[in-house]
Design an enzyme around this catalytic site. Structure first.
Site, PDB file in Angstrom:
ATOM      1  N   GLY A 224       1.186   1.141 -10.481  1.00 32.82           N
ATOM      2  CA  GLY A 224       1.544   2.238  -9.575  1.00 32.82           C
ATOM      3  C   GLY A 224       3.054   2.381  -9.470  1.00 32.82           C
TER       4      GLY A 224
ATOM      5  CG  LEU B  76       5.794   6.357 -12.862  1.00 35.77           C
ATOM      6  CD1 LEU B  76       5.386   7.464 -13.837  1.00 35.77           C
ATOM      7  CD2 LEU B  76       7.288   6.073 -12.994  1.00 35.77           C
ATOM      8  N   GLY B  77       4.774   5.519  -8.153  1.00 35.83           N
ATOM      9  CA  GLY B  77       4.381   5.959  -6.819  1.00 35.83           C
ATOM     10  C   GLY B  77       5.484   5.748  -5.798  1.00 35.83           C
ATOM     11  CD  GLN B  78       6.058   6.463   0.362  1.00 34.82           C
ATOM     12  OE1 GLN B  78       4.968   5.941   0.571  1.00 34.82           O
ATOM     13  NE2 GLN B  78       6.838   6.900   1.325  1.00 34.82           N
TER      14      GLN B  78
ATOM     15  CG  ASP C 258       2.024   5.440 -12.137  1.00 38.42           C
ATOM     16  OD1 ASP C 258       2.503   5.020 -11.068  1.00 38.42           O
ATOM     17  OD2 ASP C 258       1.237   6.406 -12.190  1.00 38.42           O
TER      18      ASP C 258
ATOM     19  NE  ARG D 160       2.683  10.181 -10.991  1.00 34.79           N
ATOM     20  CZ  ARG D 160       3.957  10.494 -10.991  1.00 34.79           C
ATOM     21  NH1 ARG D 160       4.475  11.259 -11.936  1.00 34.79           N
ATOM     22  NH2 ARG D 160       4.772  10.042 -10.053  1.00 34.79           N
TER      23      ARG D 160
ATOM     24  CE1 TYR E 199      -5.150   3.486   1.169  1.00 35.37           C
ATOM     25  CE2 TYR E 199      -4.777   3.485   3.531  1.00 35.37           C
ATOM     26  CZ  TYR E 199      -4.328   3.239   2.250  1.00 35.37           C
ATOM     27  OH  TYR E 199      -3.064   2.740   2.059  1.00 35.37           O
TER      28      TYR E 199
ATOM     29  CE  LYS F  96      -4.856  -0.059   0.681  1.00 29.41           C
ATOM     30  NZ  LYS F  96      -4.148  -0.628  -0.468  1.00 29.41           N
TER      31      LYS F  96
ATOM     32  CB  ILE G 285       6.244   3.373   3.489  1.00 29.07           C
ATOM     33  CG1 ILE G 285       5.398   2.117   3.718  1.00 29.07           C
ATOM     34  CG2 ILE G 285       7.582   3.017   2.863  1.00 29.07           C
ATOM     35  CD1 ILE G 285       5.049   1.370   2.439  1.00 29.07           C
TER      36      ILE G 285
END
Ligand code: SER
Length: 315
Positions: free
Chosen positions: A7, A9-11, A33, A35, A141, A145, A171
């Site tokens: 992940g 390229l994520g936040q 990632d 993508r 979600y 978790k 975040i």
């Protein structure tokens, strides 16, 4: 010791990967990632792989090839997206994590994976939500978790895999936008304040949620993975928070810098229901005692920094 980020390229991944490269060396951090993005320096400079974590064999091959010993597993769907596509959210969030844990077991890797405030549901205490309390989330979600926390603990006790995690709050960052989350409003509000001096919020004005500024969120991930395991009584996952505020309180802090700023509300029932089911404010004593969690930014200093950075950049 080489590190892999999923992940990337994520936040969180985009900033964590850069920080890890600065700390451990450009080639010591492999970014992956689902993508790709030809504009991203992580892709241009590498090493970078386009990887769907549900492909365990490909993950295994990358870990072997680069002699990876630490994995930051950040690939996941966030809360609102997961609510729209629950079956896919289970598949990505759970099967991705299980592949990471299997690869970690086979290659002696430590694993960081974030949990969330969403791991709590309406039956948990809303204020000063304790480290150890009832966890009955009502969102897909949140279900992934809690299940992820338990799976990480299982791999730790059964196989000795060094798994660690934090329950991140919302975040806020000025680099990569979040996507599909309930706390995304708290990021968007700064961009719109700079661009238009007004913002239409999808949560009610008095909805309190925990938040953290990105530099502190990154520091949490790195400090926890560097912490002496002998000090860790908990592992998956630590409550962490830096501040708790509502949209109307955040708007008031923005008005200290942009007096004309206006906030309006157009409530999204799905995201409001998610937010209502989560805590108002966590208690994070265990993280403070066991590995020195001590966030630097509060609502005032974060707001000043966000508005300064975004204005300078001319968003
Ligand atoms: N920021 C996340 C979300 O809103 C919470 O973990 O989905």
């Amino acid at each position: 010791m080489n590190t892999l980020v999923t992940g990337a390229l994520g936040q969180v991944g985009s900033e964590l990967s850069v920080t890890l490269k600065n700390l451990y060396g450009e080639n010591a951090v492999v970014s992956t990632d689902i993508r790709t993005d030809p504009e991203s320096p992580l892709v241009q400079e590498g090493p970078f792989y386009q990887l769907d974590c549900r492909n365990g064999q490909e993950l295994f091959d990358i870990v072997k090839r680069h002699k990876i010993r630490r994995i930051y597993h950040l690939a996941a769907l966030l809360s609102a997206t997961a609510e729209a596509r629950p079956q896919e959210a289970w598949d990505i969030n759970m099967n991705g994590l299980q592949n990471v844990l299997e690869v970690a077991r086979e290659n002696d890797c430590s694993v960081f994976t974030p949990s969330s405030i969403a791991a709590f549901g309406p039956t948990a205490p809303k204020d000063y939500t304790p480290q150890n309390t009832i966890q009955q989330p009502t969102s897909m979600y949140g279900v992934t978790k809690v299940a992820g926390e338990l799976l990480c603990n299982y791999y730790h006790t059964k196989y000795g895999v060094d798994t660690r995690g934090v329950r991140y709050p919302g975040i806020i960052s000025n680099v990569t936008m979040p996507g599909g989350g309930t706390t995304d409003y708290a990021v968007e509000i700064y961009y719109e304040a700079v661009r238009k001096k007004r913002y239409t919020c999808f949560l009610k004005g008095d909805t309190h949620l925990d938040m953290v500024y990105m530099p502190d969120a990154i520091k949490a991930a790195i400090d926890l993975m560097e912490a002496d395991p002998a000090r860790l009584r908990h592992r998956n996952a630590f409550n962490v928070t830096a501040m708790s505020f509502s949209p109307e309180e955040q708007a008031a802090y923005i008005r200290a810098h942009i007096p004309e700023f206006e906030i309006q509300y157009s409530v999204d029932p799905v995201r409001q229901a998610l937010a209502n089911s989560w805590p108002n404010a966590l208690e994070d004593y265990a993280a403070r005692v066991e590995w020195g969690w001590n966030p630097e930014y509060d609502l005032g200093s974060m707001t000043a920094d966000m508005l300064k950075v975004l204005s300078q950049r001319g968003v």
